[in-house]
Design a protein around this motif. Sequence first.
Motif, PDB file in Angstrom:
ATOM      1  N   PRO A  17       6.985   6.713  -0.016  1.00 27.04           N
ATOM      2  CA  PRO A  17       6.020   6.961   0.849  1.00 27.04           C
ATOM      3  C   PRO A  17       6.146   5.972   2.064  1.00 27.04           C
ATOM      4  O   PRO A  17       6.411   4.521   1.619  1.00 27.04           O
ATOM      5  N   LEU A  23      -1.262  12.564   1.897  1.00 24.44           N
ATOM      6  CA  LEU A  23       0.081  12.322   1.686  1.00 24.44           C
ATOM      7  C   LEU A  23       0.563  12.173   0.122  1.00 24.44           C
ATOM      8  O   LEU A  23       1.570  12.788  -0.171  1.00 24.44           O
ATOM      9  N   TYR A  50       7.572  10.223   4.410  1.00 21.56           N
ATOM     10  CA  TYR A  50       8.153   9.901   3.087  1.00 21.56           C
ATOM     11  C   TYR A  50       9.551  10.531   2.814  1.00 21.56           C
ATOM     12  O   TYR A  50       9.979  11.215   3.783  1.00 21.56           O
ATOM     13  N   ARG A  78       3.280   4.882   4.311  1.00 20.09           N
ATOM     14  CA  ARG A  78       2.123   5.101   4.834  1.00 20.09           C
ATOM     15  C   ARG A  78       1.941   4.343   6.314  1.00 20.09           C
ATOM     16  O   ARG A  78       2.078   3.307   6.310  1.00 20.09           O
ATOM     17  N   THR A  79       1.354   5.054   7.267  1.00 17.52           N
ATOM     18  CA  THR A  79       1.395   4.587   8.419  1.00 17.52           C
ATOM     19  C   THR A  79       0.515   5.584   9.424  1.00 17.52           C
ATOM     20  O   THR A  79       0.180   6.784   9.245  1.00 17.52           O
ATOM     21  N   LYS A  91      -3.498   4.339   5.212  1.00 15.23           N
ATOM     22  CA  LYS A  91      -3.901   5.462   5.224  1.00 15.23           C
ATOM     23  C   LYS A  91      -3.095   6.437   4.191  1.00 15.23           C
ATOM     24  O   LYS A  91      -2.061   6.308   3.611  1.00 15.23           O
ATOM     25  N   ASP A  92      -3.890   7.549   3.837  1.00 15.31           N
ATOM     26  CA  ASP A  92      -3.283   8.573   3.085  1.00 15.31           C
ATOM     27  C   ASP A  92      -2.486   9.573   3.819  1.00 15.31           C
ATOM     28  O   ASP A  92      -2.598  10.754   3.899  1.00 15.31           O
ATOM     29  N   SER A  93      -1.808   9.051   5.044  1.00 16.89           N
ATOM     30  CA  SER A  93      -0.763   9.812   5.789  1.00 16.89           C
ATOM     31  C   SER A  93       0.309   8.921   6.026  1.00 16.89           C
ATOM     32  O   SER A  93       0.513   7.958   5.806  1.00 16.89           O
ATOM     33  N   GLY A  94       1.228   9.823   6.686  1.00 16.55           N
ATOM     34  CA  GLY A  94       2.535   9.154   7.321  1.00 16.55           C
ATOM     35  C   GLY A  94       3.839   9.985   6.856  1.00 16.55           C
ATOM     36  O   GLY A  94       3.680  11.422   6.785  1.00 16.55           O
ATOM     37  N   PRO A 147      -1.267   2.089  -3.753  1.00 15.69           N
ATOM     38  CA  PRO A 147      -2.434   2.368  -2.972  1.00 15.69           C
ATOM     39  C   PRO A 147      -3.700   1.763  -3.614  1.00 15.69           C
ATOM     40  O   PRO A 147      -4.528   1.331  -3.030  1.00 15.69           O
ATOM     41  N   TYR A 173       0.909  -1.384  -0.094  1.00 17.32           N
ATOM     42  CA  TYR A 173      -0.042  -0.018  -0.052  1.00 17.32           C
ATOM     43  C   TYR A 173       0.733   1.277   0.015  1.00 17.32           C
ATOM     44  O   TYR A 173       0.459   2.498  -0.247  1.00 17.32           O
ATOM     45  N   HIS A 174       1.922   1.028   0.360  1.00 21.28           N
ATOM     46  CA  HIS A 174       3.016   2.447   0.277  1.00 21.28           C
ATOM     47  C   HIS A 174       3.204   2.661  -1.140  1.00 21.28           C
ATOM     48  O   HIS A 174       3.094   3.820  -1.570  1.00 21.28           O
TER      49      HIS A 174
END
Length: 379
Positions: free
Chosen positions: A313, A281, A244, A315-316, A239-242, A191, A187-188
């Motif tokens: 990325p 992200l 990079y 993602r986490t 998630k679309d966050s984390g 996605p 997913y990194h």
Amino acid sequence: MTLFKKIIKAKFLSRPNRFLVNCIVDGSKISAYLPNPGRLYELFFVNSTLYLEKNEKRDRKTKYTVVAVERDNSPVMLHTHRTNDIVEYLIKKNLVPKLKNISEIRREVKFGKSRFDFSIMKENKRILLEVKSCTLFSKSVAMFPDAVTERGKRHLEELAAISTKKCKNVVLFLVNAPEAKIFLPDYHTDPNFAETFLKIRGKLSIIPLAIKWNKNMEINESCIRQLKIPWNLLKKEFKDSGCYLIILKSPTDKILSIGRLGKICFKKGYYIYVGSAKKNLLKRIQRHHREKKKLFWHIDYIRKEMDFITDFPVRTSQDLECKLSKEIKKISSGEIIGFGSSDCKCSSHLFYSEGNPLAEPKFMKLLLYYRLERLTTML
């Protein structure tokens, strides 16, 4: 199972394009065909041991084909054109969980407008089977794909669309990581594939199958096993966050003005920037790709002055930016003091490397930990 003939070993030098590698055989430099379009960053380093097969057809442009690369003293099979041969052998030997006692097996089957790897008969039910080769793994975690695959996403959607509750079609991931314990979509990196993977859960039978290759390129049949898919962990972390990493290259020495930091000397070489985004992200990273934009972050001031190499990325749901920065600092040759770290206690979030970090095992090992192996601490 003897799948490859006339195997010789070589030492990796470079990969000029996706389907060609340069290597050393018996002291001579040669080029070999690579039947694998993946990124394979984690596998190809200078002097890595390659397994080559001599091409029997004289009309080939290269004399040899790469079939595997050695990692942690074990071969990792790279020849994607042979993946279906391996799966067919395993099915016929009743070595694939959930696919035992198959009465019929056919290859390259057309169904509607699509073509799938196999059609098999089990308990008088016709099942379609699609196979994917997985070479991205840390010690305990395997992921697929290692590059964006619209084709792979489409295969999942098409298989799921023609599945039924009584007869589920199958996607089998052949994982070339004998010590892996869990499997996840990457997913990194992709996605969209990961989102589809989640959607088709329950509609398809998903089999991540780990195998081990002996050094004579025969499968160790005693080490074949199905990996677990931690669905709850996937939902939590996807998630679309984390955070990079951005890798830039400065072809020459430069003196650049960086906002309130003033003028800074940037040496010729590579720069690793660590950033984060609590939301959106993907859009944040896409912004860094653009050269023309309103200058806001420190990295904006150097982006148009340097070549963009790649991004990674992570993602986490966890806040890892500063922790990752400290780890990158340990393996770097230097840092730009105060860069990107005005809102934290870190000395910097931009680090210098004379050579390309992608060619450094210590960098890739760190990346594998944060994107893959770290997940085992959350199980």
